[in-house]
Scaffold this motif. Structure first.
Motif, PDB file in Angstrom:
ATOM      1  N   TYR A  35       0.847  -1.192   0.000  1.00 37.17           N
ATOM      2  CA  TYR A  35       0.000   0.000   0.000  1.00 37.17           C
ATOM      3  C   TYR A  35       0.884   1.244   0.000  1.00 37.17           C
ATOM      4  N   GLN A  37       0.807   5.238   1.179  1.00 41.57           N
ATOM      5  CA  GLN A  37       0.072   6.184   2.000  1.00 41.57           C
ATOM      6  C   GLN A  37       0.698   7.575   1.875  1.00 41.57           C
ATOM      7  N   GLN A  41      -3.447  11.011   4.139  1.00 44.42           N
ATOM      8  CA  GLN A  41      -4.424  10.182   3.432  1.00 44.42           C
ATOM      9  C   GLN A  41      -4.434   8.767   3.996  1.00 44.42           C
ATOM     10  N   GLY A  42      -5.454   8.012   3.620  1.00 46.78           N
ATOM     11  CA  GLY A  42      -5.473   6.610   3.962  1.00 46.78           C
ATOM     12  C   GLY A  42      -4.622   5.817   2.986  1.00 46.78           C
ATOM     13  N   PRO A  43      -4.187   4.632   3.362  1.00 46.22           N
ATOM     14  CA  PRO A  43      -3.395   3.807   2.450  1.00 46.22           C
ATOM     15  C   PRO A  43      -4.176   3.440   1.191  1.00 46.22           C
ATOM     16  N   PHE A  45      -4.161   0.754  -2.107  1.00 50.68           N
ATOM     17  CA  PHE A  45      -3.671  -0.561  -2.512  1.00 50.68           C
ATOM     18  C   PHE A  45      -2.889  -0.476  -3.812  1.00 50.68           C
ATOM     19  N   LEU A  88       4.612   7.022   2.475  1.00 47.59           N
ATOM     20  CA  LEU A  88       4.913   5.884   3.337  1.00 47.59           C
ATOM     21  C   LEU A  88       4.428   4.634   2.610  1.00 47.59           C
ATOM     22  N   LEU A  90       3.620   0.795   2.821  1.00 47.62           N
ATOM     23  CA  LEU A  90       3.283  -0.206   3.823  1.00 47.62           C
ATOM     24  C   LEU A  90       3.124  -1.578   3.182  1.00 47.62           C
ATOM     25  N   GLN A 103      -5.227  -8.635   7.340  1.00 49.06           N
ATOM     26  CA  GLN A 103      -3.914  -8.135   6.939  1.00 49.06           C
ATOM     27  C   GLN A 103      -3.232  -7.441   8.111  1.00 49.06           C
ATOM     28  N   PHE A 105       0.133  -5.282   9.235  1.00 45.21           N
ATOM     29  CA  PHE A 105       1.032  -4.353   8.575  1.00 45.21           C
ATOM     30  C   PHE A 105       2.394  -4.256   9.244  1.00 45.21           C
ATOM     31  N   PRO A 107       5.999  -1.750   9.692  1.00 44.03           N
ATOM     32  CA  PRO A 107       6.213  -0.363  10.121  1.00 44.03           C
ATOM     33  C   PRO A 107       6.318   0.629   8.973  1.00 44.03           C
ATOM     34  N   ARG A 110       9.515   4.993   4.636  1.00 44.97           N
ATOM     35  CA  ARG A 110       9.221   6.385   4.244  1.00 44.97           C
ATOM     36  C   ARG A 110      10.152   6.763   3.105  1.00 44.97           C
TER      37      ARG A 110
END
Lengths: 114, 115
Positions: A35, A37, A41-43, A45, A88, A90, A103, A105, A107, A110
């Motif tokens: 993902y 991010q 914002q949200g992650p 896909f 980021l 993920l 799922q 995740f 860390p 970045r």
């Protein structure tokens, strides 16, 4: 029991370069999803790997590619980096069947593109 | 298409207050999963709960509780007696129920708990 691990934790690249991010899944998991991010914002896909093949893909260009190894670990490659690729990244792992699809995740890595 | 809306961008509460984070979802699927994840400043998404669309029972886990209402397509999350350690960004997510399908996330709600 180790969770999902990712490397490196931080990366700085310049536009046009290529980058490889790595992910090791949680023990017992065979599926890896990536993902992106962006800040605030949200992650989103990117794609998912299972049995060393890309099984599903989100709305990302071909500059984003990946690989899964026989030990289920995975790489995410991004070519011809753009400033907008700063985010980021993920990695999430999951199992197959029997309610193992949640799922988990790592860390994250970045990435900053200058 | 699936969509998750978290209308609250930021919430600030004083320690020990109760706080509810809202989540509204859209899907054409009859079976699906709903999730909540917590993202502390370190960046890692921490799994909190998964709920199947057939199970509308509310769930409580310690200070956390979840209210799933199919009639309003909502899956709200309440923290009782909030603590400073609850400060994080909270994401609601949705996926199809068949196999390992991608998660569709909301934009998140940033919760700040002030001592």
């Amino acid at each position: 029991d180790a969770g999902v691990t990712q490397s490196p934790t931080h990366l700085i690249k310049t536009r046009g370069q290529q980058v490889t991010l790595r992910c090791s899944p949680k023990s017992g998991h065979d599926t890896v999803s990536w993902y992106q991010q962006a800040l605030g914002q949200g992650p989103q896909f990117i794609f998912q790997y299972y049995e060393e093949e890309e099984r599903q893909r989100g709305n990302f260009p071909d500059r984003f590619s990946g690989h899964q190894f026989p030990n289920y670990s995975s790489e995410l490659n991004v070519n011809a980096l753009l400033l907008g690729d700063s985010a980021l990244y993920l990695c999430a792992s999951s199992g197959t069947g029997g309610g193992q699809e949640t799922q988990y995740f790592g860390p994250g890595t970045r990435l900053l593109v200058l | 298409a699936q969509k998750v809306t978290q209308a609250q961008t930021e919430i600030s509460v004083v320690e020990k207050e109760d706080v509810t984070l809202d989540c509204v979802y859209e899907t054409r699927d009859t079976t699906y999963y709903l999730f909540w994840y917590k993202q502390p400043p370190s960046g890692e998404l921490v799994f909190l709960i998964r709920r199947n669309s057939f199970d509308e029972q509310n769930e409580i886990s310690g200070r956390y509780s979840w209210n799933f209402q199919k009639s309003t397509s909502s899956f709200n999350f309440t923290i009782t007696a909030s603590q400073v350690v609850d400060s994080a960004v909270y994401f609601c997510a949705l996926s199809e129920a068949e196999g390992n399908t991608p998660l569709v996330f909301g934009k998140g709600t940033r919760l700040s708990v002030i001592a």
